[in-house]
Scaffold this active site. Structure first.
Site, PDB file in Angstrom:
ATOM      1  N   ARG A   1       0.846  -1.205   0.000  1.00  0.00           N
ATOM      2  CA  ARG A   1       0.000   0.000   0.000  1.00  0.00           C
ATOM      3  C   ARG A   1       0.872   1.241   0.000  1.00  0.00           C
ATOM      4  O   ARG A   1       1.826   1.351   0.768  1.00  0.00           O
ATOM      5  CB  ARG A   1      -0.922  -0.007   1.215  1.00  0.00           C
ATOM      6  CG  ARG A   1      -2.088  -0.985   1.039  1.00  0.00           C
ATOM      7  CD  ARG A   1      -3.192  -0.728   2.060  1.00  0.00           C
ATOM      8  NE  ARG A   1      -3.619   0.649   2.063  1.00  0.00           N
ATOM      9  CZ  ARG A   1      -3.914   1.324   3.175  1.00  0.00           C
ATOM     10  NH1 ARG A   1      -3.828   0.749   4.347  1.00  0.00           N
ATOM     11  NH2 ARG A   1      -4.291   2.583   3.103  1.00  0.00           N
TER      12      ARG A   1
ATOM     13  N   ASN B   1       1.675   7.663   0.829  1.00  0.00           N
ATOM     14  CA  ASN B   1       1.455   9.040   0.361  1.00  0.00           C
ATOM     15  C   ASN B   1       1.676   9.085  -1.144  1.00  0.00           C
ATOM     16  O   ASN B   1       2.796   8.920  -1.631  1.00  0.00           O
ATOM     17  CB  ASN B   1       2.408  10.011   1.074  1.00  0.00           C
ATOM     18  CG  ASN B   1       2.128  11.461   0.699  1.00  0.00           C
ATOM     19  OD1 ASN B   1       1.964  11.801  -0.472  1.00  0.00           O
ATOM     20  ND2 ASN B   1       2.060  12.323   1.709  1.00  0.00           N
TER      21      ASN B   1
ATOM     22  N   LYS C   1       1.719  11.395  -3.240  1.00  0.00           N
ATOM     23  CA  LYS C   1       2.552  12.479  -3.780  1.00  0.00           C
ATOM     24  C   LYS C   1       4.037  12.202  -3.539  1.00  0.00           C
ATOM     25  O   LYS C   1       4.848  12.212  -4.468  1.00  0.00           O
ATOM     26  CB  LYS C   1       2.139  13.798  -3.126  1.00  0.00           C
ATOM     27  CG  LYS C   1       2.839  15.009  -3.682  1.00  0.00           C
ATOM     28  CD  LYS C   1       2.306  16.295  -3.053  1.00  0.00           C
ATOM     29  CE  LYS C   1       0.959  16.684  -3.629  1.00  0.00           C
ATOM     30  NZ  LYS C   1       0.581  18.084  -3.286  1.00  0.00           N
TER      31      LYS C   1
ATOM     32  N   GLY D   1       8.810  -0.912   1.254  1.00  0.00           N
ATOM     33  CA  GLY D   1       9.643   0.284   1.101  1.00  0.00           C
ATOM     34  C   GLY D   1       9.730   0.701  -0.353  1.00  0.00           C
ATOM     35  O   GLY D   1       9.646  -0.117  -1.270  1.00  0.00           O
TER      36      GLY D   1
ATOM     37  N   GLU E   1      14.232   2.666  -2.712  1.00  0.00           N
ATOM     38  CA  GLU E   1      15.337   2.147  -3.507  1.00  0.00           C
ATOM     39  C   GLU E   1      14.919   1.469  -4.800  1.00  0.00           C
ATOM     40  O   GLU E   1      15.676   1.434  -5.764  1.00  0.00           O
ATOM     41  CB  GLU E   1      16.172   1.209  -2.621  1.00  0.00           C
ATOM     42  CG  GLU E   1      16.812   2.046  -1.540  1.00  0.00           C
ATOM     43  CD  GLU E   1      17.451   1.286  -0.407  1.00  0.00           C
ATOM     44  OE1 GLU E   1      18.619   0.946  -0.534  1.00  0.00           O
ATOM     45  OE2 GLU E   1      16.773   1.063   0.610  1.00  0.00           O
TER      46      GLU E   1
END
Lengths: 290, 188, 705
Positions: free
Chosen positions: C584, C587, C589, C658, C661
């Site tokens: 998920r 944010n 943006k 995450g 990267e």
């Protein structure tokens, strides 16, 4: 570190005579890099930014006289019609911030083989005006450079400006760098056509100093002698030979930015392209654009 | 801790100790007149940050290679790291701190937030000052390296123009598309 | 998490510190005020290997304003287990640029001038700074980062390759890269008795505190590290760097606050870099493109000071199905600074090689490169046998193909022209592990109706402060405007590093659970906040120990269009699209910004960036931003990132993976594959510089253009 800030050109020459080791400072974009990191530890700095006459340019006879303090930004906005290759090169110097401060005069003072303004000055047959309390002299740009970052400037002399004839025909400047902007040239090339007269060239970043390709100029002038009027297509072999002679004039080395072989090859390509563009402009009868 | 201090270590007498040369400078910074004595060796950037407490302008390279230190000097964008402070006598300097009108953000500042035109924020003050200077240059009809017609008095600030004109400001976070969008929005 | 308002996770909330950053008020390490600050300028070693025979500080001390010159002659010994941080501990020089002395002065100008006047004598020894194929000193390390075996083997690769209908056997090289965060590494150190406060630029204040305490023989409680704003790190500020130790040493030596900011040039020596790599990849497949063998053998460098073994071949252990598999790592200890973390260590260089080889295999099999990848999709993690928590690489490839306009692509290389430009497109897959580490957080409700969340997290530009605000708001069931998130200070509850794309997963877990606890307490108190507030604390250590066994990774697909000028060898990238499946998105943006930022760095990896070792003198030749080309605005044209919705219940309370990267992983391969499609030539050495393109121009037909 002593700081000298003359307000007139005469004061500046006097100061330079008194403190020959004073480092002249114009836009600061070359000098400050050296100062900030100790490559230059001058005993004195000679700030020339307060001298109004250095910031002016004006016609002088059949030439333009451009003061050493005219910024790249102004060369672009004020002289693009008269010195198109120099304006085109000025658009690619460093960054917009650098162009707002840096000057072709200061760039001559640092005499870097990679200076973007040098090839157009060479191609345009410019002369550098040097002056000291002993007097003034003019030196052709190609004779001004004495080696990497070295020039014929005497310790008591300052660069007053340069003189160049306004373009009488198409002029081009081309540069190759790995990044799309804010890039030191891997190599660069300037070409000036002077219809009915001859051809000027300038090579950057491909030798210990900026260079002219004399043999290429002579060859092309000969080929164009009876074509200026006819304005017919240039034969491929002429363009090819010109490009070979330009590449042959270079004395490139391998460095971090590119190999010697790459530089010679790219010069060939840039010579070929700029000549093709410039001759097409000439044939269309238009004024030079870059 | 055994630390050599002045006069105790060998060789300390070899160079005559001269106080650093300083010069009085009067400069307007964000509208306030500052009278300061500056070390002749100091850059405008270091004087802003270390003497005047204006840490908005950033030091990213000290060589004019990154643009993080961009400020407006007499209305034009410049790299403050390449300007000797002693040369700005009588000049007007505007830093990012001076872009705000009271508490109201400059339209570019607001657009940078809205468009997420930064991540770490370190290049941002320089990007903003550069954008202010860039819009002023474009309004004066200044051509860029991608302007086709050098004689065009009013170059259209499309994406390619903005990208070229903002290429003196590096952003390692890679916010470029958002920077271009934010400036494009303000440029209209 | 029950909420009676609309969720804010997933929305495009503006960065909560945005106003501070655009007004210049956000303070970075070097910018903190203190009384009577002394300035520190380090002196870098001028040789790559040898012994210091003498340090003469006389001329430096004679510069007005200079307070002291520090070196191994007078600096107190430091403890701690990182030799890169035990500065001035001996007369040995292990790499060019290593700190050998430092000047402390009243002003920066005096310190900088004096640093050049510290005369250091050396007894130089022959050095070796060049990684080269089959280096005689190469050895197999005991493990590669962080704790993987250096070698893994399944089945019989050699036999399978011998039997394969189609094989690829290629070697790729990547150069050293430098992180080059815009903010130079900087520290202001302030001692108060035996207590130390360091305002520092780092990716984790808890980690920096523990390191500083160890170095100076202090208890962690005696040290505080403050880092609310950090101007980028990309891995280079994960491991504390010597400037933090130097500032503390200097401050103690002169009895004043002291600060240091590394110069850009010096950053190239002492702040880490990505190791260069030499990677041989061998693939074997049957006629239909199903792989039977995958071998990925890596040689890379470390230093003589300590071993840093990048896990470059590790992604080849999980990316594709192949019954026979071999991955190996060998390292060479050279006279260089120790390589360190840089965005997607392991996956970034390793996937460049693997995904380039996959493209070569697709061509060899006559298959569309997307189809080849689909055919080699593993049911479960091939080496561990663990089930995937979720794996949507195929969806990324398929969706991306539709968005990018991949359908109908003519696979023939070197045939598309637009004026003088050769045009091509390429694709590569992407992956990065989804992990989390133990962290603690507190959440506090105050009588004014506001909530404060505290955790020693870091926001290095990732947007973590904003993401944590959203996570807390949803867990508390309040709008984000009522939540204050305090991060970037080791005085806050201990947190893991911003690294390994673990930040938001790790900190968010602690924050979400602390907020859930707080809500429970509030409910227990009848919803009333007592006058002195109410607080809850959560430590995720036990939860993480109890995490079920899954293979957890984010996946993605990168698409590139390139234009190659066969005359000059210049390459432009008019279009880049990344599609990611990363759980998920918290944010919308800031996530998009993160993806695009990673892709931009990947673009530069393909075309611009390389740190060129100086064989003669050691260190790197192009150690500034004029010569090390990070991309400028004009280098990045149409670049876009999208993601597909992923509902993975096996991750963390947020269901997030995450994203810091994965954006860089695969980009360089997609661009390299597109360059092949444009030119018909494989460039297997990064970056694909114009001169390298020109060297192959006869094959492109460019010499005559």
């Amino acid at each position: 570190m002593r700081f000298l800030r003359p307000h007139t050109w005469a004061e500046a020459l006097g100061a330079k005579a008194e403190f020959p080791d004073a480092l002249p400072l114009m836009g600061g974009t070359d000098v400050m890099v050296d100062v900030n990191f100790g490559r230059a530890r001058p005993n004195a700095l000679l700030d020339l930014t307060a001298i109004p006459e250095l910031r002016t340019w004006a016609p002088d006879g059949d030439a333009l006289r451009v003061g050493a303090g005219v910024t790249y930004a102004r060369l672009v906005s004020e002289l693009a019609d008269r010195l198109p290759a120099l304006a085109a090169a000025s658009r690619t110097v460093g960054s917009p911030q650098i162009r707002n401060r840096g000057t072709a005069g200061g760039n001559l003072g640092s005499a870097s083989p990679a200076g973007d303004a040098h090839p157009p000055l060479l191609a345009g047959g410019a002369e550098v005006e040097l002056e000291s309390v002993r007097g003034a002299r003019r030196v052709a740009v190609e004779e001004f450079f004495a080696g990497p970052k070295r020039s014929v400037l005497e310790p008591d002399e300052l660069i007053a400006g340069f003189r160049a004839r306004p373009a009488t025909g198409p002029q081009y400047f081309a540069k190759v760098g790995t990044r799309n902007a804010m890039v030191i040239a891997v190599c660069s090339f300037a070409l000036a056509l002077r219809p009915g007269e001859g051809v000027g060239t300038g090579i950057g970043s491909a030798g210990p100093t900026p260079l002219r390709a004399y043999a290429a100029e002579e060859f092309l002038a000969g080929e164009l002698a009876d074509r200026w009027e006819k304005r017919d297509a240039l034969p491929g072999p002429v363009i090819g030979e010109f490009a070979e002679l330009v590449a042959g004039a270079a004395r490139p080395i391998d460095d971090v930015r590119g190999t010697a072989d790459y530089r010679a090859h790219v010069l060939r390509v840039l010579a070929r392209r700029t000549l093709t563009w410039a001759w097409a402009d000439h044939c269309e009868g238009g004024a030079g654009c870059a | 801790m055994d630390v050599p201090s002045k006069g105790t270590a060998g060789g300390a007498q070899r160079t005559a100790a001269r106080p650093p040369a300083r010069t009085d400078v009067t400069v307007s910074v964000n509208g306030a007149v500052e009278r300061i004595k500056v070390d002749n060796r100091a850059s405008l950037l270091d004087v802003l940050r270390e003497r005047l407490g204006l840490t908005g302008a950033k030091k990213g390279c000290d060589h004019g290679q990154c643009g993080a230190c961009t400020v407006l000097l007499d209305g034009r964008r410049v790299n403050a790291c390449l300007i000797l402070a002693v040369t700005v006598d009588q000049a007007e300097v505007v830093t990012v701190e001076g872009l705000t009108d009271g508490t109201r953000l400059h339209p570019l500042q607001a657009a940078f937030i809205e468009r997420d035109a930064f991540q770490c924020g370190y290049c941002t003050p320089g990007q903003l000052c550069s954008a202010v200077g860039m819009l002023a240059e474009a309004a004066k009809g200044r051509a860029s390296a991608v302007t086709a017609d050098l004689a065009d008095d009013a170059p259209v600030l499309d994406e390619a123009e903005i990208r070229e004109r903002m290429s003196g400001n590096l952003c390692r976070c890679g916010a470029y598309p958002n920077i271009v969008a934010a400036i494009g929005e303000v440029a209209g | 998490m029950t909420t009676d308002i609309e969720r804010v996770t997933g929305t495009a909330l503006d960065r909560v510190e945005g106003r501070d950053k655009v007004t210049g008020l956000a303070r970075y390490a070097y910018e903190y005020p203190a009384d009577d600050i002394a300035y520190v300028v380090p002196v870098p070693a001028a040789i790559a290997r040898g012994t210091i025979t003498g340090i003469d500080p006389g001329d430096a001390l004679a510069v007005p304003g200079v307070l002291t010159v520090l070196s191994f002659r007078n600096a107190p010994p430091l403890a701690g287990n990182d030799p890169e941080l035990r500065i001035f501990s001996s007369d040995r020089v292990s790499y060019r640029g290593q700190m050998v002395a430092a000047v402390v002065a009243d002003t920066l100008e005096a310190a900088a001038e004096a640093a050049r006047l510290v005369h250091v004598g050396y007894d130089a020894e022959p050095h070796d700074v060049l990684l080269r194929p089959d280096h005689p000193e190469a050895y197999v390390p005991e493990k590669v980062n962080p704790s993987f075996p250096a070698v893994s083997e399944q089945g019989d690769v050699e036999a399978a390759l011998g039997d394969a209908a189609v094989t690829v056997d290629t070697t790729y090289t990547t150069p050293a890269y430098h992180n080059n965060a815009m903010e130079p590494h900087a520290t202001l150190a302030v001692w108060s008795g035996d207590r130390l406060t360091a305002y520092d630029s780092n990716q984790g204040s808890s980690t920096a505190r523990d390191m500083l305490a160890a170095a100076f023989g202090l208890e962690p409680g005696q040290v505080r590290v403050v880092s609310p704003h950090v101007g980028g790190g990309f891995g280079s500020k994960g491991t504390p760097r010597p400037q933090i130790v130097l500032a503390a040493l200097a401050a103690r030596a002169v009895g004043r606050p002291a600060k240091v900011a590394l110069t850009r040039q010096h950053m190239f020596a002492v702040t880490g870099y990505r190791t260069p790599s030499i990677q041989r990849v061998r693939l074997g497949a049957d006629a239909s493109g199903r792989m039977t063998a995958l071998a990925h053998e890596v040689e890379e460098q470390t230093s003589t000071l300590k071993e840093f073994a990048e896990q470059t071949a590790v992604p080849s252990r999980m990316m594709y199905a192949a019954p026979n598999r071999l991955t190996t790592h060998r390292v060479v200890a050279l006279d260089v600074a120790t390589p360190s973390w840089m965005r997607a260590p392991g996956e970034c260089p390793g996937m460049y090689a693997l995904e380039s080889a996959m493209d070569e295999l697709a061509v060899a099999c006559g298959l569309d490169p997307i189809e080849l990848r689909v055919r080699n999709e593993p049911e479960e993690d091939p080496e561990s046998g663990l089930p995937w928590s979720s794996r949507n690489v195929v969806a990324c490839l398929r969706e991306g193909a539709a968005w990018f306009g991949w359908a109908g692509r003519d696979p023939a290389p070197g045939v598309r022209r637009d004026g003088r430009w050769l045009v091509g497109t390429g694709v590569a897959a992407s992956t990065y592990p989804a992990r989390r580490r133990p962290s603690e957080a507190t959440a506090r409700a105050t009588a004014d109706g506001r909530f404060t969340v505290r955790i020693a997290a870091a926001d290095i530009g990732t947007g973590s402060r904003t993401a944590l605000t959203q996570i807390a708001a949803d867990a508390l069931g309040v709008p984000p405007e009522r939540v204050d998130v305090r991060i970037g200070d080791s005085a806050l509850p201990t947190a893991s590093l911003a690294g390994g794309s673990m930040g938001t997963a790790s900190w968010g877990s602690a924050v979400a659970m602390a907020c859930v606890r707080l809500r429970e307490r509030l409910d227990g108190a009848g919803g009333e906040v007592p006058e002195d507030g109410i607080e809850a604390r959560y430590d995720t250590a036990d939860d993480i120990k109890a995490d079920a066994a899954y293979a957890r990774h984010a996946f993605g697909a990168q698409f590139a269009e390139v234009r190659v000028d066969p005359g000059t060898g210049e390459i432009r990238v008019p279009r880049l699209l990344g599609v990611f499946a990363a759980g998920r998105i918290i944010n919308a943006k800031t996530a998009r910004s993160q993806f695009i930022g990673g892709m931009t760095m990947g673009l530069a990896m393909a075309l611009l960036e390389e740190s060129v070792p100086d064989a003669e003198f050691g260190g790197f030749l192009n150690h500034d931003l004029a010569q090390y080309h990070v991309p400028a605005n004009a280098d990045v044209a149409n670049i876009d990132a999208r993601w597909i919705e992923e509902d993975d219940p096996h991750l963390n309370p947020m269901g997030s993976k995450g994203i810091g990267e994965i954006g860089i992983v695969g980009t360089a391969a997609a661009i390299g594959n597109a360059v092949h499609h444009a030119t018909g030539v494989r460039f297997r050495d990064l970056p694909i510089r114009p001169d390298r393109v020109l060297d192959r121009a006869p094959q492109i037909g460019g010499r005559n253009l």
